[in-house]
Design a protein around this motif. Structure first.
Motif, PDB file in Angstrom:
ATOM      1  N   UNK A   9       0.898  -1.198   0.059  1.00 35.88           N
ATOM      2  CA  UNK A   9       0.016   0.063   0.107  1.00 35.88           C
ATOM      3  C   UNK A   9       0.997   1.262   0.029  1.00 35.88           C
ATOM      4  N   UNK A  10       1.871   1.335   0.737  1.00 34.93           N
ATOM      5  CA  UNK A  10       2.648   2.413   1.149  1.00 34.93           C
ATOM      6  C   UNK A  10       4.207   2.696   0.187  1.00 34.93           C
ATOM      7  N   UNK A  11       4.284   1.838  -0.131  1.00 33.48           N
ATOM      8  CA  UNK A  11       5.866   1.850  -0.856  1.00 33.48           C
ATOM      9  C   UNK A  11       5.761   1.900  -2.429  1.00 33.48           C
ATOM     10  N   UNK A  18       5.691   6.249   0.470  1.00 39.50           N
ATOM     11  CA  UNK A  18       5.286   7.650  -0.269  1.00 39.50           C
ATOM     12  C   UNK A  18       3.987   7.882   0.438  1.00 39.50           C
ATOM     13  N   UNK A  19       3.636   8.875   1.148  1.00 41.68           N
ATOM     14  CA  UNK A  19       2.070   9.258   1.600  1.00 41.68           C
ATOM     15  C   UNK A  19       1.972  10.420   1.182  1.00 41.68           C
ATOM     16  N   UNK A  20       2.910  11.404   1.266  1.00 47.54           N
ATOM     17  CA  UNK A  20       2.837  12.881   0.770  1.00 47.54           C
ATOM     18  C   UNK A  20       3.965  13.069  -0.136  1.00 47.54           C
ATOM     19  N   UNK A  21       3.931  13.914  -1.131  1.00 51.16           N
ATOM     20  CA  UNK A  21       4.651  14.230  -1.933  1.00 51.16           C
ATOM     21  C   UNK A  21       4.717  15.977  -2.054  1.00 51.16           C
ATOM     22  N   UNK A  22       5.778  16.539  -2.795  1.00 46.77           N
ATOM     23  CA  UNK A  22       5.530  17.997  -3.190  1.00 46.77           C
ATOM     24  C   UNK A  22       4.559  18.158  -4.033  1.00 46.77           C
ATOM     25  N   UNK A  23       3.613  19.003  -3.859  1.00 44.65           N
ATOM     26  CA  UNK A  23       2.612  19.321  -4.904  1.00 44.65           C
ATOM     27  C   UNK A  23       2.910  19.672  -6.095  1.00 44.65           C
ATOM     28  N   UNK A  24       2.285  18.949  -7.104  1.00 44.17           N
ATOM     29  CA  UNK A  24       2.583  19.101  -8.602  1.00 44.17           C
ATOM     30  C   UNK A  24       1.863  20.140  -9.178  1.00 44.17           C
ATOM     31  N   UNK A  61      -6.454  14.656  -9.373  1.00 43.06           N
ATOM     32  CA  UNK A  61      -7.355  13.272  -8.776  1.00 43.06           C
ATOM     33  C   UNK A  61      -6.899  12.217  -9.791  1.00 43.06           C
ATOM     34  N   UNK A  62      -7.297  12.501 -11.100  1.00 41.43           N
ATOM     35  CA  UNK A  62      -7.317  11.685 -12.132  1.00 41.43           C
ATOM     36  C   UNK A  62      -5.723  10.991 -12.372  1.00 41.43           C
ATOM     37  N   UNK A  63      -4.967  11.900 -12.335  1.00 39.34           N
ATOM     38  CA  UNK A  63      -3.361  11.606 -12.445  1.00 39.34           C
ATOM     39  C   UNK A  63      -3.226  10.745 -11.258  1.00 39.34           C
ATOM     40  N   UNK A  64      -3.429  10.970 -10.072  1.00 35.89           N
ATOM     41  CA  UNK A  64      -3.082   9.917  -9.088  1.00 35.89           C
ATOM     42  C   UNK A  64      -3.984   8.833  -9.231  1.00 35.89           C
ATOM     43  N   UNK A  65      -5.011   8.588  -9.383  1.00 39.78           N
ATOM     44  CA  UNK A  65      -5.802   7.478  -9.551  1.00 39.78           C
ATOM     45  C   UNK A  65      -5.184   6.521 -10.529  1.00 39.78           C
ATOM     46  N   UNK A  71      -0.418   2.321  -3.926  1.00 40.78           N
ATOM     47  CA  UNK A  71      -1.871   1.843  -3.890  1.00 40.78           C
ATOM     48  C   UNK A  71      -2.590   3.079  -2.736  1.00 40.78           C
ATOM     49  N   UNK A  72      -1.882   3.376  -1.987  1.00 38.98           N
ATOM     50  CA  UNK A  72      -2.513   4.662  -1.182  1.00 38.98           C
ATOM     51  C   UNK A  72      -2.726   5.831  -1.941  1.00 38.98           C
ATOM     52  N   UNK A  73      -1.716   6.257  -2.873  1.00 37.66           N
ATOM     53  CA  UNK A  73      -1.824   7.419  -3.527  1.00 37.66           C
ATOM     54  C   UNK A  73      -3.089   7.270  -4.601  1.00 37.66           C
TER      55      UNK A  73
END
Length: 94
Positions: A9-11, A18-24, A61-65, A71-73
């Protein structure tokens, strides 16, 4: 590395958590447009800012999906996408 649920889920594919990233760019534009729409509360400027915010957040959201690093992102993208749709439906009044 162990193939645990946490790791799945998180790797990312390089093994980093990776839970949070610098905003794109779409997320940055969405946040800024949302904040400015709170300042300009009426008129065409507000309408344009709300449209820009929705479009940018929808894009993020579409790009993250579909391209999230784990899986978390991807789940986060789905939640935001569903939330945006729900807010628009409630706004229209259906």
């Amino acid at each position: 590395m162990e193939n645990t649920l946490f790791n799945q889920v998180f790797r990312d594919n390089e093994g980093r958590i990776v839970i949070a990233q610098f905003p794109n760019l779409p997320l940055t534009i969405g946040i800024l447009a949302s904040l400015f729409s709170l300042v300009f509360t009426t008129g065409k400027i507000n309408l344009a800012l709300e449209f820009l915010a929705f479009g940018a957040l929808f894009t993020w959201a579409w790009e993250e999906l579909f391209q999230g690093v784990n899986s978390f992102r991807r789940a986060l993208g789905l939640v935001v996408l569903v939330g945006l749709m729900a807010l628009k439906i409630m706004e229209v009044g259906y």
